[in-house]
Design an enzyme around this catalytic site. Structure first.
Site, PDB file in Angstrom:
ATOM      1  N   GLU A  74     -74.001 -29.854  73.005  1.00 54.70           N
ATOM      2  CA  GLU A  74     -72.788 -30.604  72.638  1.00 54.70           C
ATOM      3  C   GLU A  74     -71.900 -30.836  73.863  1.00 54.70           C
ATOM      4  O   GLU A  74     -71.255 -31.881  73.983  1.00 54.70           O
ATOM      5  CB  GLU A  74     -72.048 -29.837  71.537  1.00 54.70           C
ATOM      6  CG  GLU A  74     -72.883 -29.815  70.254  1.00 54.70           C
ATOM      7  CD  GLU A  74     -72.293 -28.940  69.158  1.00 54.70           C
ATOM      8  OE1 GLU A  74     -72.312 -27.700  69.324  1.00 54.70           O
ATOM      9  OE2 GLU A  74     -71.798 -29.486  68.163  1.00 54.70           O
ATOM     10  N   GLU A  90     -78.190 -24.669  65.234  1.00 56.29           N
ATOM     11  CA  GLU A  90     -77.165 -23.957  64.456  1.00 56.29           C
ATOM     12  C   GLU A  90     -77.577 -23.655  63.020  1.00 56.29           C
ATOM     13  O   GLU A  90     -77.223 -22.603  62.482  1.00 56.29           O
ATOM     14  CB  GLU A  90     -75.848 -24.749  64.459  1.00 56.29           C
ATOM     15  CG  GLU A  90     -75.063 -24.644  65.762  1.00 56.29           C
ATOM     16  CD  GLU A  90     -75.359 -25.763  66.745  1.00 56.29           C
ATOM     17  OE1 GLU A  90     -76.453 -26.373  66.657  1.00 56.29           O
ATOM     18  OE2 GLU A  90     -74.494 -26.024  67.598  1.00 56.29           O
ATOM     19  N   GLY A 113     -73.923 -25.451  71.325  1.00 45.55           N
ATOM     20  CA  GLY A 113     -72.730 -25.876  72.058  1.00 45.55           C
ATOM     21  C   GLY A 113     -73.045 -26.364  73.463  1.00 45.55           C
ATOM     22  O   GLY A 113     -72.303 -27.179  74.015  1.00 45.55           O
ATOM     23  N   ALA A 151     -72.888 -21.798  72.246  1.00 46.86           N
ATOM     24  CA  ALA A 151     -71.709 -20.938  72.156  1.00 46.86           C
ATOM     25  C   ALA A 151     -72.203 -19.496  72.197  1.00 46.86           C
ATOM     26  O   ALA A 151     -73.351 -19.215  71.808  1.00 46.86           O
ATOM     27  CB  ALA A 151     -70.960 -21.222  70.865  1.00 46.86           C
TER      28      ALA A 151
HETATM   29  C1  HXC Z   1     -75.059 -15.243  73.528  1.00 50.56           C
HETATM   30  C2  HXC Z   1     -77.078 -15.555  74.552  1.00 50.56           C
HETATM   31  C3  HXC Z   1     -77.192 -16.843  74.006  1.00 50.56           C
HETATM   32  C4  HXC Z   1     -76.127 -17.312  73.178  1.00 50.56           C
HETATM   33  C5  HXC Z   1     -78.941 -16.463  75.184  1.00 50.56           C
HETATM   34  N1  HXC Z   1     -78.179 -15.371  75.273  1.00 50.56           N
HETATM   35  N2  HXC Z   1     -78.361 -17.382  74.412  1.00 50.56           N
HETATM   36  N3  HXC Z   1     -76.028 -14.758  74.315  1.00 50.56           N
HETATM   37  N4  HXC Z   1     -75.080 -16.477  72.979  1.00 50.56           N
HETATM   38  N5  HXC Z   1     -76.106 -18.540  72.664  1.00 50.56           N
HETATM   39  C6  HXC Z   1     -78.450 -14.129  76.014  1.00 50.56           C
HETATM   40  C7  HXC Z   1     -79.496 -13.251  75.336  1.00 50.56           C
HETATM   41  O1  HXC Z   1     -78.881 -12.475  74.323  1.00 50.56           O
HETATM   42  C8  HXC Z   1     -79.963 -12.424  76.514  1.00 50.56           C
HETATM   43  O2  HXC Z   1     -78.985 -11.438  76.798  1.00 50.56           O
HETATM   44  C9  HXC Z   1     -79.939 -13.416  77.662  1.00 50.56           C
HETATM   45  O3  HXC Z   1     -79.028 -14.440  77.268  1.00 50.56           O
HETATM   46  C10 HXC Z   1     -81.294 -14.056  77.916  1.00 50.56           C
HETATM   47  O4  HXC Z   1     -81.729 -14.623  76.719  1.00 50.56           O
HETATM   48  P1  HXC Z   1     -83.165 -14.304  76.076  1.00 50.56           P
HETATM   49  O5  HXC Z   1     -83.072 -14.613  74.627  1.00 50.56           O
HETATM   50  O6  HXC Z   1     -83.639 -12.945  76.480  1.00 50.56           O
HETATM   51  O7  HXC Z   1     -84.072 -15.392  76.820  1.00 50.56           O
HETATM   52  P2  HXC Z   1     -85.395 -16.079  76.264  1.00 50.56           P
HETATM   53  O8  HXC Z   1     -86.259 -15.096  75.558  1.00 50.56           O
HETATM   54  O9  HXC Z   1     -85.961 -16.816  77.424  1.00 50.56           O
HETATM   55  O10 HXC Z   1     -84.880 -17.128  75.158  1.00 50.56           O
HETATM   56  C11 HXC Z   1     -84.080 -18.207  75.553  1.00 50.56           C
HETATM   57  C12 HXC Z   1     -83.487 -18.889  74.281  1.00 50.56           C
HETATM   58  C13 HXC Z   1     -82.775 -17.802  73.413  1.00 50.56           C
HETATM   59  C14 HXC Z   1     -84.594 -19.558  73.493  1.00 50.56           C
HETATM   60  C15 HXC Z   1     -82.499 -19.935  74.772  1.00 50.56           C
HETATM   61  O11 HXC Z   1     -81.909 -17.027  74.269  1.00 50.56           O
HETATM   62  C16 HXC Z   1     -81.983 -18.353  72.277  1.00 50.56           C
HETATM   63  O12 HXC Z   1     -82.515 -18.767  71.261  1.00 50.56           O
HETATM   64  N6  HXC Z   1     -80.637 -18.347  72.439  1.00 50.56           N
HETATM   65  C17 HXC Z   1     -79.739 -18.754  71.355  1.00 50.56           C
HETATM   66  C18 HXC Z   1     -79.733 -20.242  71.260  1.00 50.56           C
HETATM   67  C19 HXC Z   1     -78.827 -20.706  70.107  1.00 50.56           C
HETATM   68  O13 HXC Z   1     -79.022 -20.380  68.950  1.00 50.56           O
HETATM   69  N7  HXC Z   1     -77.787 -21.484  70.460  1.00 50.56           N
HETATM   70  C20 HXC Z   1     -76.831 -21.967  69.506  1.00 50.56           C
HETATM   71  C21 HXC Z   1     -75.679 -20.995  69.336  1.00 50.56           C
HETATM   72  S1  HXC Z   1     -74.578 -21.560  68.093  1.00 50.56           S
HETATM   73  P3  HXC Z   1     -79.410  -9.912  77.043  1.00 50.56           P
HETATM   74  O14 HXC Z   1     -78.119  -9.211  77.270  1.00 50.56           O
HETATM   75  O15 HXC Z   1     -80.146  -9.474  75.819  1.00 50.56           O
HETATM   76  O16 HXC Z   1     -80.294  -9.953  78.260  1.00 50.56           O
HETATM   77  C22 HXC Z   1     -73.622 -22.723  68.850  1.00 50.56           C
HETATM   78  C23 HXC Z   1     -72.538 -23.316  68.002  1.00 50.56           C
HETATM   79  C24 HXC Z   1     -71.658 -24.252  68.767  1.00 50.56           C
HETATM   80  O17 HXC Z   1     -73.845 -23.050  69.968  1.00 50.56           O
HETATM   81  C25 HXC Z   1     -70.480 -24.741  67.938  1.00 50.56           C
HETATM   82  C26 HXC Z   1     -69.429 -23.713  67.708  1.00 50.56           C
HETATM   83  C27 HXC Z   1     -68.241 -24.232  66.942  1.00 50.56           C
END
Ligand code: HXC
Length: 265
Positions: A120, A140, A117, A72
């Site tokens: 999921e 998460e 997400g 998400a």
């Molecule tokens: C918003 C995201 C994102 C996310 C990546 N980006 N994941 N933006 N939400 N979930 C964005 C980064 O901010 C960045 O934007 C660009 O995508 C590239 O990501 P980087 O982090 O620079 O890439 P990298 O270093 O290769 O790392 C990849 C990664 C990391 C390991 C996947 O991006 C990461 O940990 N992302 C978050 C993963 C996460 O926690 N997902 C769960 C979310 S909670 P900019 O603008 O800076 O270039 C969820 C809940 C669901 O999903 C249920 C809800 C009810």
């Protein structure tokens, strides 16, 4: 000639000559993070796959080399409180459940990260194919959250309580190879073959009787019922299948050593 503009802000939507719709999450600069617009577009796109008679099956994938979807969109989390968070989860769950309930087969082609997400969303598809570089995880708890788009429910049903508990509590990512070994994905392919493999699987499914496929998906969804009720459901659906023209065609073709021509009636 320029490709026609997509009718969706955040998705690409193409139907190939075999009636397979390829839906592509298209925010590669944000690793296809699922924001409110993506959810709305997914809802509309999957409604379209249901109503468009040309569409017989669906492949869902992500654009770019790096991600299916990295979760998400965390940028939308800043205003969430207890009430809004509950609504947020319910809304996403409803859309993912509508994907799961699709009468047409849906195969996720997971290229790269499928996190939170994004994982999921892949779990809500009927089958999953992954590229060798895919990684799956539910990170998460590291954000002070828990999975909210069905991960605590669909993952244990797919891989068992123990493995799901480990993935959800540690937030650790697993490789495509490991995901295959535990039954989270059906096949692993080189990236270059991923879409073709997903299309091949959907192609095989849509060569069968469409109503029977929809009924089989329906019966498979009953696996959470007590077994006696599930068996009743199976028998009722079997009866429905026997009332279709496709059943007549399938049996007739077999007995006459012909290839069946299913009409979906
Ligand atoms: C918003 C995201 C994102 C996310 C990546 N980006 N994941 N933006 N939400 N979930 C964005 C980064 O901010 C960045 O934007 C660009 O995508 C590239 O990501 P980087 O982090 O620079 O890439 P990298 O270093 O290769 O790392 C990849 C990664 C990391 C390991 C996947 O991006 C990461 O940990 N992302 C978050 C993963 C996460 O926690 N997902 C769960 C979310 S909670 P900019 O603008 O800076 O270039 C969820 C809940 C669901 O999903 C249920 C809800 C009810």
């Amino acid at each position: 000639m320029e490709a026609p503009a997509s009718p969706f802000d955040t998705l690409l939507y193409n139907v190939d000559a075999d009636g397979i719709a390829v839906i592509t999450l298209n925010r590669p600069d944000k690793l296809n993070a699922i924001n409110t617009q993506v959810l709305a577009d997914l809802q509309r796109a999957f409604r379209q796959t249901r109503s468009d008679e040309r569409v017989r099956g669906v492949v869902l994938t992500g654009s770019g080399e790096k991600a299916f979807a990295a979760g998400a969109d965390i940028a939308e989390f800043t205003d969430l409180d207890a009430l809004e968070g509950h609504r947020f989860a319910l809304r996403g769950q409803a859309i993912l459940t509508s994907i799961e309930n699709s009468p047409k087969p849906v195969v996720a082609a997971v290229n790269g990260y499928a996190l939170g997400g994004g994982c999921e969303l892949a779990l809500a598809c009927h089958l999953r194919v992954a590229s060798e570089n895919a990684q799956f995880g539910l990170p998460e708890v590291g954000l002070g959250l828990i999975p909210g788009y069905g991960g605590t429910q669909r993952l244990p049903r797919l891989v068992g309580q123990g493995l799901a508990t480990e993935m959800i509590l540690t937030g650790d990512r697993i490789t495509a190879e490991r995901a295959h070994a535990i039954g989270l994905v059906n096949h692993v392919t080189p990236s270059s073959d991923l879409l073709a493999k997903a299309q091949e699987i959907v192609g095989t499914i849509v060569s069968k009787a469409p109503l029977a496929v929809a009924m089989a998906l329906n019966a498979l969804r009953s696996v959470d019922l007590p077994q006696a009720q599930g068996l009743q459901m199976e028998a009722a659906l079997f009866g429905q299948a026997c009332g279709t023209e496709d059943f007549q065609e399938g049996v007739h073709a077999f007995l006459n050593k012909q290839k069946p021509e299913f009409s979906g009636r």
